[in-house]
Write an enzyme that holds these catalytic residues in place. Structure first.
Site, PDB file in Angstrom:
ATOM      1  N   ARG A   1      45.746  32.073  55.127  1.00  0.00           N
ATOM      2  CA  ARG A   1      44.727  32.907  54.446  1.00  0.00           C
ATOM      3  C   ARG A   1      44.205  34.055  55.307  1.00  0.00           C
ATOM      4  NH1 ARG A   1      46.841  30.659  51.585  1.00  0.00           N
ATOM      5  NH2 ARG A   1      46.242  29.256  49.935  1.00  0.00           N
TER       6      ARG A   1
ATOM      7  N   SER B   1      38.534  29.813  44.964  1.00  0.00           N
ATOM      8  CA  SER B   1      38.057  28.915  46.027  1.00  0.00           C
ATOM      9  C   SER B   1      37.080  29.657  46.916  1.00  0.00           C
ATOM     10  CB  SER B   1      39.230  28.448  46.886  1.00  0.00           C
ATOM     11  OG  SER B   1      40.144  27.762  46.093  1.00  0.00           O
TER      12      SER B   1
ATOM     13  N   GLU C   1      35.735  31.956  52.004  1.00  0.00           N
ATOM     14  CA  GLU C   1      37.020  32.648  51.823  1.00  0.00           C
ATOM     15  C   GLU C   1      36.844  34.078  51.305  1.00  0.00           C
ATOM     16  OE1 GLU C   1      40.616  30.398  50.365  1.00  0.00           O
ATOM     17  OE2 GLU C   1      40.720  32.117  49.041  1.00  0.00           O
TER      18      GLU C   1
HETATM   19  C1  LIG Z   1      39.969  32.262  39.738  1.00  0.00           C
HETATM   20  C2  LIG Z   1      40.524  32.733  41.065  1.00  0.00           C
HETATM   21  C3  LIG Z   1      41.569  32.036  41.634  1.00  0.00           C
HETATM   22  C4  LIG Z   1      42.116  32.439  42.861  1.00  0.00           C
HETATM   23  N1  LIG Z   1      43.141  31.728  43.388  1.00  0.00           N
HETATM   24  C5  LIG Z   1      43.679  32.092  44.573  1.00  0.00           C
HETATM   25  C6  LIG Z   1      44.760  31.343  45.137  1.00  0.00           C
HETATM   26  O1  LIG Z   1      45.258  30.393  44.549  1.00  0.00           O
HETATM   27  N2  LIG Z   1      45.241  31.739  46.342  1.00  0.00           N
HETATM   28  C7  LIG Z   1      44.738  32.815  47.015  1.00  0.00           C
HETATM   29  O2  LIG Z   1      45.227  33.119  48.111  1.00  0.00           O
HETATM   30  N3  LIG Z   1      43.726  33.552  46.500  1.00  0.00           N
HETATM   31  C8  LIG Z   1      43.178  33.214  45.303  1.00  0.00           C
HETATM   32  N4  LIG Z   1      42.134  33.934  44.782  1.00  0.00           N
HETATM   33  C9  LIG Z   1      41.608  35.085  45.530  1.00  0.00           C
HETATM   34  C10 LIG Z   1      42.155  36.455  45.038  1.00  0.00           C
HETATM   35  O3  LIG Z   1      42.745  36.342  43.779  1.00  0.00           O
HETATM   36  C11 LIG Z   1      43.157  37.038  46.018  1.00  0.00           C
HETATM   37  O4  LIG Z   1      42.597  37.196  47.292  1.00  0.00           O
HETATM   38  C12 LIG Z   1      43.691  38.407  45.529  1.00  0.00           C
HETATM   39  O5  LIG Z   1      44.780  38.804  46.332  1.00  0.00           O
HETATM   40  C13 LIG Z   1      42.617  39.505  45.532  1.00  0.00           C
HETATM   41  O6  LIG Z   1      43.132  40.635  44.867  1.00  0.00           O
HETATM   42  P1  LIG Z   1      42.188  41.845  44.483  1.00  0.00           P
HETATM   43  O7  LIG Z   1      43.048  42.961  43.998  1.00  0.00           O
HETATM   44  O8  LIG Z   1      41.125  41.387  43.533  1.00  0.00           O
HETATM   45  O9  LIG Z   1      41.554  42.216  45.890  1.00  0.00           O
HETATM   46  P2  LIG Z   1      40.041  42.583  46.184  1.00  0.00           P
HETATM   47  O10 LIG Z   1      39.187  41.391  45.934  1.00  0.00           O
HETATM   48  O11 LIG Z   1      39.698  43.834  45.488  1.00  0.00           O
HETATM   49  O12 LIG Z   1      40.094  42.854  47.749  1.00  0.00           O
HETATM   50  C14 LIG Z   1      40.202  41.782  48.665  1.00  0.00           C
HETATM   51  C15 LIG Z   1      40.289  42.351  50.095  1.00  0.00           C
HETATM   52  O13 LIG Z   1      41.492  43.095  50.223  1.00  0.00           O
HETATM   53  C16 LIG Z   1      41.218  44.467  50.532  1.00  0.00           C
HETATM   54  N5  LIG Z   1      42.150  45.258  49.733  1.00  0.00           N
HETATM   55  C17 LIG Z   1      42.462  45.104  48.416  1.00  0.00           C
HETATM   56  N6  LIG Z   1      43.398  45.988  48.040  1.00  0.00           N
HETATM   57  C18 LIG Z   1      43.673  46.734  49.136  1.00  0.00           C
HETATM   58  C19 LIG Z   1      44.566  47.811  49.385  1.00  0.00           C
HETATM   59  N7  LIG Z   1      45.363  48.303  48.443  1.00  0.00           N
HETATM   60  N8  LIG Z   1      44.585  48.355  50.636  1.00  0.00           N
HETATM   61  C20 LIG Z   1      43.790  47.865  51.610  1.00  0.00           C
HETATM   62  N9  LIG Z   1      42.940  46.832  51.446  1.00  0.00           N
HETATM   63  C21 LIG Z   1      42.884  46.273  50.214  1.00  0.00           C
HETATM   64  C22 LIG Z   1      39.761  44.697  50.132  1.00  0.00           C
HETATM   65  O14 LIG Z   1      39.160  45.709  50.900  1.00  0.00           O
HETATM   66  C23 LIG Z   1      39.170  43.346  50.449  1.00  0.00           C
HETATM   67  O15 LIG Z   1      38.969  43.262  51.830  1.00  0.00           O
HETATM   68  C24 LIG Z   1      41.569  33.560  43.537  1.00  0.00           C
HETATM   69  C25 LIG Z   1      40.514  34.281  42.951  1.00  0.00           C
HETATM   70  C26 LIG Z   1      39.996  33.880  41.723  1.00  0.00           C
HETATM   71  C27 LIG Z   1      38.872  34.661  41.109  1.00  0.00           C
END
Ligand SMILES: Cc1cc2nc3c(=O)[nH]c(=O)nc-3n(C[C@H](O)[C@H](O)[C@H](O)COP(=O)(O)OP(=O)(O)OC[C@H]3O[C@@H](n4cnc5c(N)ncnc54)[C@H](O)[C@@H]3O)c2cc1C
Length: 348
Positions: free
Chosen positions: A171, A245, A343
């Site tokens: 992670r 999570s 997380e």
């Molecule tokens: C219901 C639910 C279930 C989930 N299950 C899992 C799981 O099973 N496993 C898991 O690992 N995660 C899980 N997550 C967490 C999440 O889905 C992941 O971390 C996902 O990759 C986040 O994507 P996002 O586009 O929303 O990123 P954001 O939340 O918008 O950003 C997350 C981080 O990444 C950075 N970031 C995002 N995009 C970029 C970019 N293009 N360039 C530079 N930095 C960037 C942001 O600045 C921030 O620091 C879950 C979340 C939810 C709500």
């Protein structure tokens, strides 16, 4: 204001719409990025005004502070799905950072490829997957990622970072630690295989296959199993405010595990490297009394089918979420002497 008009920078936007927890103050400026070559101009615009910059996907792993963000928020919407190379065994694809991750997974699965199907239904964008090395049901993005394409804010150039230089572990990656905020990710290139996923499967997946009498372990079958399991356990962020999570599974040494086993009988765990084990944080929360827990004071609760998912039932401020989170961390620490780590990222 010349750039402002041309770049369609929005002002004073509630950050709650950029977090699936739906909390947080106000962003001073927000700009959607649809093209990797638009990043340099956006950064120049912010620099002229002395503003900090953060790039995000859709906020499924972000908790915004109540104080808000006094800078420029770049929302990555870069679309791309470029099949680079394929033969009888291998398949290389470059996916734009702003692509919906699950849709990208579905496209590769439809072509019969294995490698990311267990990451089905993880909310968010493709570009965010390397940031915390997303993982689920026995796969993590580090296993299939070839390289990350990103705009390097230190050198002002587009770079390709090979997976080996991403400092991936459980992670986390360099994008979340040493180089936090340095790279604006524009695309990811993955190497998938044209074959069926190989057992052994994650326990819940194998149980699903057995229960449904599935013996043909195709990428599509694995995707369907994961989707069904996730739907039964996790709330849909479109309807229930949550960040998935909320705590990472703690890694402890075997001595701590022996002590816990002496105190509590059987303790679920799995190996996590030399002399270390990972303990499910969900088990710790359940033992500490947070199963199906609802806190009227903060408006927060835990999801009935999975206590690790904190849900915003009617909290209006991030301070309420943080108070609830701290209550959990303190109770678990008092009971087990284990400190849970959050997380989702608290930004800015
Ligand atoms: C219901 C639910 C279930 C989930 N299950 C899992 C799981 O099973 N496993 C898991 O690992 N995660 C899980 N997550 C967490 C999440 O889905 C992941 O971390 C996902 O990759 C986040 O994507 P996002 O586009 O929303 O990123 P954001 O939340 O918008 O950003 C997350 C981080 O990444 C950075 N970031 C995002 N995009 C970029 C970019 N293009 N360039 C530079 N930095 C960037 C942001 O600045 C921030 O620091 C879950 C979340 C939810 C709500």
């Amino acid at each position: 204001m010349r750039y402002n008009a041309r770049m369609d920078v929005k002002q004073q936007i509630p950050l709650s719409q950029f977090s699936t927890m739906r909390l947080g103050g106000t962003a001073a400026y927000v700009l959607e990025i649809h093209d990797r070559f638009a990043i340099a101009a956006a950064l120049a615009w912010a620099k002229e005004r002395g503003l900090p910059v953060i790039m995000i996907g859709v906020g499924s792993n972000i908790v915004w502070r109540d104080e808000g963000f006094p800078g420029l928020l770049l929302v990555n919407k870069i679309k791309r799905f470029e099949e680079q190379q394929e033969d009888d065994e291998n398949y290389y694809v470059t996916i734009g950072a702003g692509e919906n991750w699950d849709e990208a997974v579905a496209r590769t699965v439809a072509k019969g490829m294995t490698g990311i199907e267990a990451l089905s239904l993880i909310p968010g964008t493709a570009g965010a997957t390397p940031v915390q090395n997303v993982g689920a049901y026995g796969q993590e993005i580090a296993q299939t990622l070839v390289s990350v394409e990103a705009y390097d804010t230190q050198t002002g150039t587009l770079v390709n970072i090979p997976a080996i230089d991403c400092a991936f572990s459980y992670r986390t990656s360099r994008f979340k630690t040493a180089d936090r905020g340095r790279f604006m990710i524009t695309a990811v290139t993955l190497h998938l295989l044209r074959r069926n996923p190989q057992p052994p499967f994650y326990g819940a997946v194998q149980a699903y296959f057995d229960e449904h009498d599935i013996h043909d372990y195709t990428p599509q079958a694995l995707r369907e199993a994961v989707v069904a399991i996730r739907r039964s356990k996790l709330p849909d962020p479109a309807t229930v405010a949550n960040n998935g999570s909320f705590f990472a599974n703690p890694i402890v040494d075997e001595g701590t595990l022996s002590q816990l086993t002496a105190d509590y009988g059987t303790v679920p765990h799995w190996p996590a490297g030399e002399g270390q084990v990972k303990i499910p944080a969900a088990w710790l929360l359940e033992q500490a009394g947070f199963k199906n827990f609802h806190d009227p004071e903060t408006g927060m609760g835990t999801w009935p089918a999975q206590p690790l998912v904190l849900v915003n039932e009617h909290a209006a401020h991030t301070a309420q979420l943080l108070a609830f989170k701290q209550q959990i961390i303190d109770t678990v620490h008092q009971k087990f002497s284990i400190t849970l780590e959050q997380e989702p990222e608290l930004l800015p």
